[in-house]
Design an enzyme around this catalytic site. Structure first.
Site, PDB file in Angstrom:
ATOM      1  N   GLY A  69       3.468   7.736   3.524  1.00 22.09           N
ATOM      2  CA  GLY A  69       4.534   6.837   3.141  1.00 22.09           C
ATOM      3  C   GLY A  69       4.034   5.547   2.528  1.00 22.09           C
ATOM      4  O   GLY A  69       2.931   5.478   1.988  1.00 22.09           O
TER       5      GLY A  69
ATOM      6  N   ASP B 291     -10.495   8.273  11.113  1.00 22.27           N
ATOM      7  CA  ASP B 291     -10.353   7.839   9.720  1.00 22.27           C
ATOM      8  C   ASP B 291     -10.813   6.398   9.552  1.00 22.27           C
ATOM      9  O   ASP B 291     -10.150   5.588   8.894  1.00 22.27           O
ATOM     10  CB  ASP B 291      -8.905   7.996   9.257  1.00 22.27           C
TER      11      ASP B 291
ATOM     12  N   GLY C  38       0.812  -1.211   0.000  1.00 18.81           N
ATOM     13  CA  GLY C  38       0.000   0.000   0.000  1.00 18.81           C
ATOM     14  C   GLY C  38       0.840   1.252   0.000  1.00 18.81           C
ATOM     15  O   GLY C  38       2.038   1.229   0.270  1.00 18.81           O
ATOM     16  N   GLU C  39       0.174   2.352  -0.315  1.00 18.36           N
ATOM     17  CA  GLU C  39       0.828   3.649  -0.330  1.00 18.36           C
ATOM     18  C   GLU C  39      -0.173   4.697   0.113  1.00 18.36           C
ATOM     19  O   GLU C  39      -1.326   4.692  -0.316  1.00 18.36           O
ATOM     20  CB  GLU C  39       1.345   3.973  -1.732  1.00 18.36           C
TER      21      GLU C  39
END
Length: 464
Positions: free
Chosen positions: A30, A146, A25-26
């Protein structure tokens, strides 16, 4: 805590303990990598933080995430395994045990491959565990800010098979009573899961923003598609998103000051008479969107999560006691087992791995692959799989892990090592691995079960 000293061949010495598999993942802060540890079986997920925007050291976001993760300990929340610093470029690496699945991939698998809903037992177990972890966080005055399907991880094989882990604490904050304003932190929560008070510019908000997101996730587990799929206007510094509000109002109806007394005080409600107040929405039909009967327990719980007024929105503690979780099928610790005797378990694929990126962010010639299990034998990789592009907004989660036994991670003082003192935002005394006491000035609300780590699965010990 590892560091970059004793580098071999220009690479940090701590890298010798891992065999890199690839990128999983990105995100904004980062990259997240999948690696195998050389000293024990199993896989590890390593989240690499970019250097701070000022270029003068470790990212404050990374420090804040570490400080929170060090202090919390709960079965349904990710737990930090190790931290490494590369002093050459001040990049920071957080290590977690690998979780094979997340709710995003589980939902997508049912929608695109199986073409049938997630069974009721799995939905109920996933939701109960999510609420259980969230109740622990809120009891310790932590807002996640989130929550979305890609940040809710599910363990694969092993003793924690089917256990939910809340991940990615990059936006999490300590909140306290009297409540400190959090609006200066900027826009929070991915748009499809963002509570209406945030969209309308609330300058003070509470853990109720997390409960709105849980309601959106609950609906998505039921229908296999996002409930409020608005189109985001990029580049705006404020949280107001007209299309997202439009999507919410079409499903839930138009909010009114009678039902939501503080509505008139919200900045974007006051300032946008033309688009918000003038446009009336009739015939709200949440039940038709989620295919639930209005008198059902599931609909009652969902509607309480999607209550406009955050002060009336159900809390995580109250949701755990809801009738929905006391009806068959009862929720269990392993959310991925078959719901009925003799029923075949769903074989969920592991999340895709891109093997073309290494720790330094450069590319290699290896094909993309998929890892079948977190307990894979070192050196073995499953058949190749193409990494498909994401079709929904998704920032990268911290990848989850199993609970570590006592002493699994040596204590360290990240504040002193990084030269960043006083990083507990509320200066709330917290003992590692122990639920923090409620703030002495607590007056916001009294949640049943506040401070409890686990209220227990309702009236049963089966499906474990």
């Amino acid at each position: 805590m590892g560091d970059g000293r004793g580098a071999v061949g220009g690479r940090p010495a701590w890298l010798q303990f891992y065999d890199l598999v690839g990128k999983i993942g990105e995100g904004t802060y980062g990259l997240v990598f999948l690696a195998r540890t050389k000293h024990r079986k199993g896989c590890i997920a390593i989240k690499k933080f970019k250097q701070s925007k000022e270029g003068d050291g470790v990212s404050p976001t990374a420090i804040r995430e570490i400080m929170l993760l060090r202090e919390i300990s709960h079965e349904n929340v990710v737990k930090l395994v190790n931290v490494h610093i590369n002093h050459a470029d001040m990049s920071l690496y957080l290590a977690f045990d690998y979780a094979e699945h997340d709710l995003y991939e589980i939902i997508r698998h049912h929608r695109e491959k199986l073409n049938h809903p997630i069974n009721q037992y799995t939905v109920k177990s996933l939701l109960w565990q999510l609420l259980n972890g969230l109740n622990y966080l809120h009891s310790n005055w932590i807002i996640h800010r989130d929550l979305k399907p890609s940040n809710i991880l599910v363990m694969g094989e092993g003793e924690e098979h089917g256990v939910v882990k809340i991940a990615d604490f990059g936006l999490a904050r300590i909140y306290q009573a009297p409540l400190k304003p959090l609006y200066e932190n900027g826009v929070v929560v991915t748009i499809w899961y963002r509570a209406p008070e945030l969209l309308l510019g609330a300058k003070h908000y509470t853990s109720a923003v997390d409960m709105w997101a849980v309601g959106c996730i609950f609906a998505e587990l039921l229908t296999l598609k996002p409930l409020f799929q608005g189109v985001e206007v990029k580049g705006t510094p404020n949280p107001f998103q007209l299309d997202q509000l439009d999507k919410i109002f079409k499903v839930l109806g138009h909010p009114t000051p009678e039902k939501w007394p503080t509505l008139a005080c919200l900045p974007y409600w006051q300032n946008d008479q033309q688009h918000i107040q003038a446009h009336k929405y009739d015939n709200p039909a949440l039940h038709s969107y989620v295919h639930l009967q209005q008198k059902s327990a599931a609909y009652d719980l969902l509607s309480r999560m999607l209550e406009y007024d955050p002060q009336k929105r159900i809390t995580a503690a109250a949701a755990l006691e809801h009738e929905y979780f006391r009806m068959d099928p009862l929720p269990g610790r392993n959310a991925l087992v078959p719901s009925q005797p003799g029923e075949k378990a769903v074989n969920y694929p592991a999340r895709p791995v891109d093997t073309t990126t290494d720790f330094e962010g450069t590319t290699s010639v290896q094909p993309s692959q998929s890892v079948s299990s977190g307990n894979a034998v070192p050196g073995s990789v499953a058949a190749a799989a193409v990494v498909a592009p994401r079709q929904v907004p998704r920032s990268m989660p911290v990848v989850g892990m199993q609970r570590m036994p006592g002493g699994g991670m040596a204590p360290f003082n990240i504040a002193s090592q990084a030269g960043m003192g006083g990083l507990n935002p509320g200066n709330i005394p917290m003992q590692r691995g122990v639920a923090a006491p409620a703030h002495p000035q607590q007056s916001r609300r009294k949640d049943p079960g506040m401070g409890l780590q686990n209220t227990g699965y309702p009236q049963q010990r089966r499906r474990f």
